[in-house]
Design a protein around this motif. Structure first.
Motif, PDB file in Angstrom:
ATOM      1  N   TRP A  47       0.075 -29.800   8.448  1.00 30.27           N
ATOM      2  CA  TRP A  47      -0.732 -29.185   9.730  1.00 30.27           C
ATOM      3  C   TRP A  47      -0.220 -28.124  10.617  1.00 30.27           C
ATOM      4  O   TRP A  47      -0.824 -27.090  10.741  1.00 30.27           O
ATOM      5  CB  TRP A  47      -1.122 -30.515  10.261  1.00 30.27           C
ATOM      6  CG  TRP A  47      -2.194 -29.993  11.085  1.00 30.27           C
ATOM      7  CD1 TRP A  47      -3.684 -30.218  11.013  1.00 30.27           C
ATOM      8  CD2 TRP A  47      -2.111 -29.372  12.598  1.00 30.27           C
ATOM      9  NE1 TRP A  47      -4.586 -29.580  12.236  1.00 30.27           N
ATOM     10  CE2 TRP A  47      -3.442 -29.279  13.371  1.00 30.27           C
ATOM     11  CE3 TRP A  47      -1.070 -29.357  13.526  1.00 30.27           C
ATOM     12  CZ2 TRP A  47      -3.580 -28.823  14.370  1.00 30.27           C
ATOM     13  CZ3 TRP A  47      -1.371 -28.779  14.666  1.00 30.27           C
ATOM     14  CH2 TRP A  47      -2.365 -28.562  15.086  1.00 30.27           C
ATOM     15  N   ILE A  48       1.211 -28.387  10.519  1.00 32.97           N
ATOM     16  CA  ILE A  48       1.703 -27.324  11.599  1.00 32.97           C
ATOM     17  C   ILE A  48       1.806 -26.178  10.854  1.00 32.97           C
ATOM     18  O   ILE A  48       1.595 -25.006  11.538  1.00 32.97           O
ATOM     19  CB  ILE A  48       3.420 -27.895  12.074  1.00 32.97           C
ATOM     20  CG1 ILE A  48       3.244 -29.069  12.854  1.00 32.97           C
ATOM     21  CG2 ILE A  48       4.223 -26.759  12.389  1.00 32.97           C
ATOM     22  CD1 ILE A  48       4.582 -29.871  13.069  1.00 32.97           C
ATOM     23  N   ASP A  49       2.055 -26.043   9.622  1.00 27.89           N
ATOM     24  CA  ASP A  49       2.075 -24.651   8.870  1.00 27.89           C
ATOM     25  C   ASP A  49       0.689 -24.117   9.052  1.00 27.89           C
ATOM     26  O   ASP A  49       0.527 -22.753   8.828  1.00 27.89           O
ATOM     27  CB  ASP A  49       2.359 -25.136   7.193  1.00 27.89           C
ATOM     28  CG  ASP A  49       3.954 -25.297   7.103  1.00 27.89           C
ATOM     29  OD1 ASP A  49       4.714 -25.015   7.873  1.00 27.89           O
ATOM     30  OD2 ASP A  49       4.356 -25.785   6.001  1.00 27.89           O
ATOM     31  N   ASP A  50      -0.362 -24.845   9.193  1.00 30.25           N
ATOM     32  CA  ASP A  50      -1.547 -24.442   8.813  1.00 30.25           C
ATOM     33  C   ASP A  50      -2.303 -24.512  10.528  1.00 30.25           C
ATOM     34  O   ASP A  50      -3.353 -24.277  10.554  1.00 30.25           O
ATOM     35  CB  ASP A  50      -2.616 -25.004   7.755  1.00 30.25           C
ATOM     36  CG  ASP A  50      -3.844 -24.133   7.719  1.00 30.25           C
ATOM     37  OD1 ASP A  50      -3.788 -22.881   7.769  1.00 30.25           O
ATOM     38  OD2 ASP A  50      -4.803 -25.063   7.702  1.00 30.25           O
ATOM     39  N   ALA A  51      -1.429 -24.531  11.367  1.00 28.56           N
ATOM     40  CA  ALA A  51      -2.031 -24.812  12.685  1.00 28.56           C
ATOM     41  C   ALA A  51      -2.980 -23.642  13.111  1.00 28.56           C
ATOM     42  O   ALA A  51      -4.126 -23.906  13.845  1.00 28.56           O
ATOM     43  CB  ALA A  51      -1.067 -25.165  13.996  1.00 28.56           C
ATOM     44  N   ASP A  52      -2.329 -22.258  12.972  1.00 30.43           N
ATOM     45  CA  ASP A  52      -3.222 -21.207  13.223  1.00 30.43           C
ATOM     46  C   ASP A  52      -4.635 -21.213  12.715  1.00 30.43           C
ATOM     47  O   ASP A  52      -5.697 -20.843  13.265  1.00 30.43           O
ATOM     48  CB  ASP A  52      -2.623 -19.857  12.769  1.00 30.43           C
ATOM     49  CG  ASP A  52      -2.093 -19.797  11.432  1.00 30.43           C
ATOM     50  OD1 ASP A  52      -2.069 -21.024  10.993  1.00 30.43           O
ATOM     51  OD2 ASP A  52      -1.790 -18.567  11.070  1.00 30.43           O
ATOM     52  N   GLY A  53      -4.755 -21.726  11.525  1.00 30.07           N
ATOM     53  CA  GLY A  53      -5.914 -21.653  10.600  1.00 30.07           C
ATOM     54  C   GLY A  53      -6.746 -22.695  11.259  1.00 30.07           C
ATOM     55  O   GLY A  53      -7.877 -22.498  11.518  1.00 30.07           O
ATOM     56  N   TRP A  54      -6.263 -24.006  11.834  1.00 31.74           N
ATOM     57  CA  TRP A  54      -7.199 -25.076  12.355  1.00 31.74           C
ATOM     58  C   TRP A  54      -7.628 -24.452  13.682  1.00 31.74           C
ATOM     59  O   TRP A  54      -8.966 -24.716  14.068  1.00 31.74           O
ATOM     60  CB  TRP A  54      -6.408 -26.275  12.491  1.00 31.74           C
ATOM     61  CG  TRP A  54      -6.854 -27.149  13.250  1.00 31.74           C
ATOM     62  CD1 TRP A  54      -8.012 -28.275  12.642  1.00 31.74           C
ATOM     63  CD2 TRP A  54      -7.106 -27.740  14.673  1.00 31.74           C
ATOM     64  NE1 TRP A  54      -8.411 -29.261  13.482  1.00 31.74           N
ATOM     65  CE2 TRP A  54      -8.134 -28.723  14.921  1.00 31.74           C
ATOM     66  CE3 TRP A  54      -6.686 -27.004  15.790  1.00 31.74           C
ATOM     67  CZ2 TRP A  54      -8.487 -29.184  16.106  1.00 31.74           C
ATOM     68  CZ3 TRP A  54      -7.105 -27.478  16.998  1.00 31.74           C
ATOM     69  CH2 TRP A  54      -7.920 -28.573  17.114  1.00 31.74           C
ATOM     70  N   TYR A  55      -6.824 -23.949  14.483  1.00 32.68           N
ATOM     71  CA  TYR A  55      -7.266 -23.188  15.919  1.00 32.68           C
ATOM     72  C   TYR A  55      -8.244 -22.046  15.582  1.00 32.68           C
ATOM     73  O   TYR A  55      -9.465 -22.232  16.329  1.00 32.68           O
ATOM     74  CB  TYR A  55      -6.025 -22.637  16.540  1.00 32.68           C
ATOM     75  CG  TYR A  55      -5.296 -23.803  17.469  1.00 32.68           C
ATOM     76  CD1 TYR A  55      -5.820 -24.147  18.828  1.00 32.68           C
ATOM     77  CD2 TYR A  55      -4.197 -24.480  16.907  1.00 32.68           C
ATOM     78  CE1 TYR A  55      -4.930 -25.040  19.322  1.00 32.68           C
ATOM     79  CE2 TYR A  55      -3.562 -25.512  17.585  1.00 32.68           C
ATOM     80  CZ  TYR A  55      -4.098 -25.686  18.906  1.00 32.68           C
ATOM     81  OH  TYR A  55      -3.379 -26.809  19.771  1.00 32.68           O
ATOM     82  N   GLY A  56      -8.206 -21.238  14.580  1.00 34.50           N
ATOM     83  CA  GLY A  56      -9.129 -20.322  14.319  1.00 34.50           C
ATOM     84  C   GLY A  56     -10.352 -20.929  13.927  1.00 34.50           C
ATOM     85  O   GLY A  56     -11.747 -20.477  14.419  1.00 34.50           O
TER      86      GLY A  56
END
Length: 82
Positions: A47-56
């Protein structure tokens, strides 16, 4: 019930949030997708690796300059803190 992370605004709030996760797991952890420590930590890293995707995807901006080192220290400290 786990408090929303959107209501975490201080260290005290974060500690309360973590305790609510603990209670949630103690009361029904088998219903968690990542109920054991290895899968939980792997999911956390993913999730940390993809946090920018989740936020977006949720229409939010990744907070600039978040204190990632604080979170890392807290995780590491929990391996030995009593």
């Amino acid at each position: 019930m786990t408090t929303s992370p959107d209501h975490v605004g201080s260290g005290e709030d974060l500690a309360a949030f973590v305790r609510s996760l603990y209670r949630s797991h103690a009361e029904g952890g088998s219903s968690w997708e990542n109920a054991d420590l290895p899968s939980f930590l792997e999911a956390l890293a993913a999730w940390i690796d993809d946090a920018d995707g989740w936020y977006g995807n949720t229409g939010r901006e990744l907070p600039p300059g978040g204190d990632w080192a604080f979170f890392a220290r807290a995780l590491q400290a929990a391996t030995v803190y009593e």
